[in-house]
Design a protein around this motif. Structure first.
Motif, PDB file in Angstrom:
ATOM      1  N   THR A  11       0.841  -1.139   0.017  1.00 21.01           N
ATOM      2  CA  THR A  11      -0.270   0.032   0.015  1.00 21.01           C
ATOM      3  C   THR A  11       0.821   1.313  -0.074  1.00 21.01           C
ATOM      4  OG1 THR A  11      -1.922   1.092   1.733  1.00 21.01           O
ATOM      5  CG2 THR A  11       0.173   0.560   2.233  1.00 21.01           C
ATOM      6  N   LEU A  39       2.389  -5.051   2.875  1.00 19.56           N
ATOM      7  CA  LEU A  39       1.372  -5.292   4.154  1.00 19.56           C
ATOM      8  C   LEU A  39       1.141  -6.710   4.397  1.00 19.56           C
ATOM      9  CD1 LEU A  39      -1.392  -3.872   2.038  1.00 19.56           C
ATOM     10  CD2 LEU A  39      -0.505  -3.432   4.437  1.00 19.56           C
ATOM     11  N   ILE A  54       6.376  -7.839   6.769  1.00 18.05           N
ATOM     12  CA  ILE A  54       5.033  -6.962   6.869  1.00 18.05           C
ATOM     13  C   ILE A  54       5.598  -5.476   7.493  1.00 18.05           C
ATOM     14  CG2 ILE A  54       3.037  -6.334   8.076  1.00 18.05           C
ATOM     15  CD1 ILE A  54       2.649  -9.722   7.723  1.00 18.05           C
ATOM     16  N   ALA A  75      -4.464  -0.636  -2.313  1.00 21.61           N
ATOM     17  CA  ALA A  75      -3.339  -1.179  -2.069  1.00 21.61           C
ATOM     18  C   ALA A  75      -3.069  -1.887  -3.521  1.00 21.61           C
ATOM     19  CB  ALA A  75      -3.283  -2.782  -1.350  1.00 21.61           C
TER      20      ALA A  75
END
Length: 87
Positions: A11, A39, A54, A75
Motif C-alpha cells: 500500500t 502488507l 510486513i 493496495a
C-alpha cells in the motif's frame, strides 16, 4: 489475503505533510516515485527475501502493479522483480 508465487501486497506509504524545517509540502516531486509499505508476501518471497517483512518500506515500479482494494483500503499486488529498493 494470501499472496501466491513471487507476489507482494503493498500500500502507498503515508507521507509527512511538513518538512523537518516546518515547511508544508503540497505535492510529491514525482507522483510515480513514492514509497509503499509491504502488507503481505508469499511464503516463497518471505523465505528468499526475509528483509521483506510486513511493514517494510519499499520503492517499486507502480505502473507494473495491479491495484486492488483490501478491507476498504487501496493496495496493489506487485511481482518481487518490480520492487526496486528497500528503505
Amino acid at each position: 489475503m494470501r499472496m501466491l508465487h513471487n507476489n507482494v501486497l503493498v500500500t502507498e506509504a503515508k507521507q509527512e505533510s511538513k518538512s523537518a524545517g516546518g515547511i508544508i509540502l503540497t505535492k510529491d516531486i514525482d507522483k510515480a516515485v513514492k514509497p509503499s509499505v509491504v502488507l503481505g508476501s508469499s511464503v516463497a518471497v518471505a523465505t528468499a527475501h526475509p528483509e521483506l517483512s510486513i511493514g517494510t518500506e519499499v520503492y517499486l515500479d507502480w505502473k507494473e502493479s495491479m491495484p486492488i482494494t483490501v478491507n476498504g483500503e487501496k493496495a496493489a499486488i506487485v511481482h518481487i522483480n518490480n520492487i526496486k529498493a528497500i528503505l
